[in-house]
Design an enzyme around this catalytic site. Structure first.
Site, PDB file in Angstrom:
ATOM      1  N   GLU A   1      -5.255  -5.163  -4.970  1.00  0.00           N
ATOM      2  CA  GLU A   1      -4.935  -5.751  -3.653  1.00  0.00           C
ATOM      3  C   GLU A   1      -4.587  -7.276  -3.679  1.00  0.00           C
ATOM      4  O   GLU A   1      -4.914  -7.968  -4.660  1.00  0.00           O
ATOM      5  CB  GLU A   1      -6.078  -5.604  -2.723  1.00  0.00           C
ATOM      6  CG  GLU A   1      -6.727  -4.084  -2.462  1.00  0.00           C
ATOM      7  CD  GLU A   1      -7.643  -3.882  -1.541  1.00  0.00           C
ATOM      8  OE1 GLU A   1      -8.475  -4.741  -1.071  1.00  0.00           O
ATOM      9  OE2 GLU A   1      -7.844  -2.645  -0.928  1.00  0.00           O
TER      10      GLU A   1
ATOM     11  N   SER B   1       0.838  -1.196  -0.118  1.00  0.00           N
ATOM     12  CA  SER B   1      -0.045   0.157  -0.110  1.00  0.00           C
ATOM     13  C   SER B   1       0.912   1.155  -0.041  1.00  0.00           C
ATOM     14  O   SER B   1       1.559   1.381  -0.809  1.00  0.00           O
ATOM     15  CB  SER B   1      -1.078   0.050   1.062  1.00  0.00           C
ATOM     16  OG  SER B   1      -1.827   0.861   1.206  1.00  0.00           O
TER      17      SER B   1
ATOM     18  N   HIS C   1      -4.327  -0.544  -4.341  1.00  0.00           N
ATOM     19  CA  HIS C   1      -5.671  -0.590  -4.105  1.00  0.00           C
ATOM     20  C   HIS C   1      -6.265  -0.462  -5.553  1.00  0.00           C
ATOM     21  O   HIS C   1      -7.390   0.205  -5.525  1.00  0.00           O
ATOM     22  CB  HIS C   1      -6.263   0.214  -3.009  1.00  0.00           C
ATOM     23  CG  HIS C   1      -5.568  -0.066  -1.698  1.00  0.00           C
ATOM     24  ND1 HIS C   1      -5.922  -1.131  -0.809  1.00  0.00           N
ATOM     25  CD2 HIS C   1      -4.499   0.668  -1.192  1.00  0.00           C
ATOM     26  CE1 HIS C   1      -5.051  -1.208   0.253  1.00  0.00           C
ATOM     27  NE2 HIS C   1      -4.380   0.163   0.207  1.00  0.00           N
TER      28      HIS C   1
END
EC number: 3.4.15.6
Lengths: 298, 298
Positions: free
Chosen positions: A230, A161, A203
């Site tokens: 993800e 992330s 994401h």
């Protein structure tokens, strides 16, 4: 004549060091085992529990390798680190330490430099990528990480992330979650730059981010956009060889062939347009070479 | 122990090519002679008419050197080019050509590559720096300019205003003219990157831009901010040796020592703060070395 001269100069490109370490950029929410699967993961017959983190572990060199968790992106660094300590212990790594850098003064401390020196691999957790660049940018700790990545065979730096988004320049932060089609609504700065001329977004399908990456690429088509879904990752070796792993797709946005964009003609607040981007969607096992046309590194 | 290992690795840094060409980044409105002086220029007893453009001319190698004017940043490229053609003729340069690239397709044309190959020096005019990166980013013409800058002794690339701002990454565009103290109100992307880890801003004191440069630096203190006043320039040789010329001041914003910033804690739209930036104000003849701690170029 021009052509020959250009070719001659290209011979010098090899002078820049080819990194001996590898990068593992993860799109967030990587499988940690024992958790409920997403709808896509349920349907995906190739889904492998903990695939990405197991790959990270398997890459570590040495016996009893030390994994260093960097929770600096998180506003709850203790919890963030704890998740990974538990997960790595579960995967058989006994030697896990935490690089608990919370501000710029920490990023100069000898004890943290010494931890980076001893690590076999680094795991940068999620949070806010702007914390990573604002706190680590230009610091001795970051410089040492870059040196280990460049010169130490098998050294691996993983980031998930925010930890993945911060790996490269340009770095997108705080763009609109959906959209990004309005000029100026996508915030960009320089990242930690283990890679350059690459914008890593995470994401990606989950949050519909292809538009914001495209705006970033339209402002300078010399950069490649990489959208990580993800539980999906890219492993980068030799500085430009990309391999996909995990249960989702990786979106590559290549703007080198862009023939038209209005991004320099419109005002901030107006919607932008762009033509002839090349887009690839890659799945586990697929490979891709980042362009090295710019390996002059100037 | 950590210390020794780091030192060893530093030995390899020399592997990256040191540019043989030079850059001349001008803060805009450089003296072209015969024009009315600004109030500051009137007061400045060191003011020299056409100082910066004369320096450019004096740097050109060869007899009857060709100067290539790049008006791509301008929405009125013909007028923009005409000003410089006239000025260079006046200064005794007979051989002036125009690289009239107006879109991405132009930036691949062999005839333009051939012009870049023949030039002794390049002058990038003002306009909008986003036009330069959106149109030239990743293009064959840009790549050839970089190769000539890197490998051709004495090759010089000058840029004024937008042409200077686009020389490096990060590149600021369309920030607020005054202010820039609101998070997210400063737009940044990657520049043409003849330099890296440097943010060049122009019309600097004239337009009160130190705040927006500081915001850019706070997001990644690994970058140095350089604010060029009008009729003021830096000449960069060997990739990092900076010398100031012209009638105004150059502001250097060094964020490596930043101890605190709230940029990663506040929301877009809130005012940011930062502590312990180092700022230098340099005048004609002063020199400065850009940090090369990051010459790993990774």
């Amino acid at each position: 004549m021009a052509k020959n001269k250009v070719s001659d100069r290209h011979k010098h490109h090899k002078e820049s060091p080819i990194p001996r370490g590898s990068l593992l950029a993860i799109g967030g929410s990587e499988s940690k085992g024992g958790k409920e699967l997403s709808e896509e993961q349920e349907k995906n017959t190739d889904f492998k529990d903990e695939e990405i983190l197991k790959y990270f572990i398997s890459s570590l060199k040495g016996s009893d390798p030390m994994v260093l968790v960097v929770p600096t992106a998180s506003t709850e660094p203790e919890e963030s680190a704890k998740d990974y300590i538990e997960e790595f212990h579960k995967l058989g790594i006994k030697n896990v330490e935490v690089l608990d850098i919370r501000n710029r003064m920490d990023a100069r401390k000898p004890e943290f430099l010494e931890m980076v020196e001893r690590a076999a691999g680094i795991m940068i957790t999620g949070g806010d990528q702007l914390r990573l660049t604002s706190i680590l940018g230009g610091s001795p700790v970051l410089q040492l990480m870059k040196e280990r990545y460049t010169y130490d065979e098998g050294f691996i730096i993983a980031g998930t992330s925010a930890g993945a988004a911060a790996m490269s320049t340009p770095m997108i932060y705080e763009g609109e979650t959906q959209g990004g089609y309005i000029k100026g609504d996508v915030r960009i700065t320089t990242g930690l730059e283990f890679l350059k001329n690459v914008a890593i977004d995470t994401h990606f399908i989950q949050r519909g981010r292809i538009v914001r990456v495209s705006q970033c690429i339209a402002t300078n088509p010399g950069c490649i956009g990489i959208g990580l879904e993800e539980d999906t990752a890219i492993c980068v070796t030799k500085g430009n060889e990309v391999k996909v792993l995990g249960s989702g797709l990786v979106t590559i946005v290549d703007g080198l062939g862009i023939t038209e964009t209005n991004i320099y003609e419109i005002k901030t607040g107006e919607p932008f347009s762009v033509r002839d981007m090349k887009v690839h969607l890659l799945a586990a096992g697929d490979t891709y070479s980042l362009p090295i046309y710019d390996q002059l590194h100037i």
